[in-house]
Design a protein around this motif. Structure first.
Motif, short mmCIF file in Angstrom:
data_model
loop_
_atom_site.label_atom_id
_atom_site.label_comp_id
_atom_site.label_asym_id
_atom_site.label_seq_id
_atom_site.Cartn_x
_atom_site.Cartn_y
_atom_site.Cartn_z
N GLN A 28 17.98 43.24 49.01
CA GLN A 28 17.51 41.79 48.85
C GLN A 28 15.91 42.04 49.61
N THR A 30 13.28 42.41 51.93
CA THR A 30 13.36 42.54 53.73
C THR A 30 11.99 42.36 54.15
N ARG A 38 15.03 43.32 57.96
CA ARG A 38 16.01 42.81 58.16
C ARG A 38 15.91 41.97 57.05
N ASN A 39 17.53 41.94 55.89
CA ASN A 39 17.53 41.80 54.55
C ASN A 39 17.28 39.89 55.04
N GLN A 41 18.59 36.23 53.47
CA GLN A 41 19.61 36.02 52.80
C GLN A 41 19.54 35.62 51.19
N THR A 42 18.74 36.48 50.24
CA THR A 42 18.77 35.83 48.55
C THR A 42 19.62 37.43 47.45
N LYS A 43 18.90 37.02 46.36
CA LYS A 43 19.39 37.78 45.81
C LYS A 43 19.86 39.64 46.11
#
Length: 373
Positions: A28, A30, A38-39, A41-43
């Motif tokens: 994802q 980052t 931190r990633n 929250q997407t594809k």
């Protein structure tokens, strides 16, 4: 992924105050926030996503370079919100992108905690002012602050050579000309060769990468210009050794003599994650070249510089580890962070133990670190 997507990602970076955005295949998007990854929250990104993200932000000229060299760097403005320094590169046949956010607002001396004496020193008409530290330690930010201080308070012709330009300066009391390596001029050494004909008072050399550039920077400082330059070294004594070692043995004595007369000071910095508030704090080592220190440089006694810094507090000098210890005892940084970024991890670990506290990592790890030094 449309261009809309890259805007959403850059928006997130700006709004969250992240320092970097990393885009890689199989992960994802980052961000790096206060030093930690931190990633978002997407594809998870695939090869095609990276190609379209790359095309959305990369200028033609750099796409060409990416094709030929396998990597390219450039800077771009994201509206009025921020500027980004971007590195696009190939890895395992795919593309990866790293974007570093460069804040639009230049900070003040007080905000970044630069030693007060810096203000006095940058009023000098000539000499070499070195800012050193590992990548991402805030060297560019400190330099931008100093250039802005000169620009605001003094009438000088300032010429910078940067790769790429990060902070944009507007003309204030001074005239600021910023030359981008690869865009306005082919190399640092070429920029330095031409700069003396431009009637500059202040010269900023983004990076002293090779012998030619180091030589030209010292020469410019000797001929009556204030020269700011950066190196990737930690600590003042190591910086002097690094500069001298860049020269052939036959020239080293002469370079020591030149440095002893032209060097004004060395600001060496590291960036640390704070524990008391969100964000980062800088740790500094500061060496001011006094006649006594000039002698040590000339006589090749750099190993005695650290103890001279300790006795030079009245000149505003300080050792990195002393500053880190102060930040730790003030509760601003964690013991592990202090020890990771220090020059003498074993000494600081002892100090922590002496005040009855423990360090998160084991003694054994620390011994391993000192072997790696």
């Amino acid at each position: 992924m449309s261009t809309m997507q890259i805007d959403r990602l850059l928006d997130t970076v700006v709004k969250s105050g992240a320092s970097d955005l990393h885009l890689a295949v199989g992960r994802q998007p980052t961000i790096r926030l206060h030093g930690h990854l931190r990633n978002l929250q997407t594809k998870v990104l695939d090869s095609d996503d990276l190609v379209s993200l790359m095309k959305a932000i990369t200028p033609e000229r750099n796409q060409q370079e990416l094709q030929e060299e396998g990597g390219t760097d450039f800077g771009f403005s994201y509206g009025d919100a921020a500027r980004f320094r971007v590195s696009v590169f190939r890895q395992r046949g795919d593309l990866s992108i790293a974007c570093r956010q460069i804040p639009n607002r230049i900070m003040t001396f007080e905000e970044i905690g630069l030693p007060e004496i810096s203000k006095e020193l940058i009023r000098r008409p000539r000499g070499l002012y070195l800012v050193t530290g590992p990548t991402g330690s805030g060297k560019t930010t400190s330099l931008a602050t100093m250039i802005d201080y000169i620009n605001t308070n003094m009438d000088r012709h300032i010429v910078t050579m940067e790769d790429p330009i990060e902070y944009y300066h507007v003309h204030k009391k001074s005239i600021v000309n910023q030359r981008e390596v690869g865009n306005d001029v082919p190399s640092f050494s070429e920029a330095l060769r031409r700069v003396l004909r431009m009637d500059p008072d202040v010269i900023l050399v983004g990076e002293m990468r090779d012998l030619e550039t180091i030589e030209a920077a010292i020469r410019a400082a000797e001929t009556g210009h204030l020269v700011f330059a950066t190196l990737h070294t930690t600590g003042a004594a190591k910086t002097i050794d690094r500069v001298v070692d860049a020269f052939p043995v036959t020239q080293q004595n002469q370079i020591r003599v030149q440095l002893s007369t032209s060097l004004i000071c060395i600001l060496s910095q590291v960036l640390l994650s704070r524990v008391d508030t969100k964000g980062m704090v800088a740790g500094y080592e500061f060496l001011v070249v006094t006649p006594a220190i000039a002698n040590l440089i000339r006589e090749n006694k750099t190993f005695r510089i650290d103890s001279s810094i300790q006795t030079g507090k009245k000149f505003g000098m300080q050792l990195l580890d002393d500053h880190l210890w102060r930040l730790y005892t003030e509760g601003k940084i964690a013991a592990e962070e202090m020890i990771d970024k220090s020059k003498n991890p074993a000494d600081l670990t002892d100090k922590v133990h002496r005040i009855g506290r423990v360090v998160g990592r084991t003694e054994l790890d620390l011994q391993d670190d000192s072997v790696l030094e």
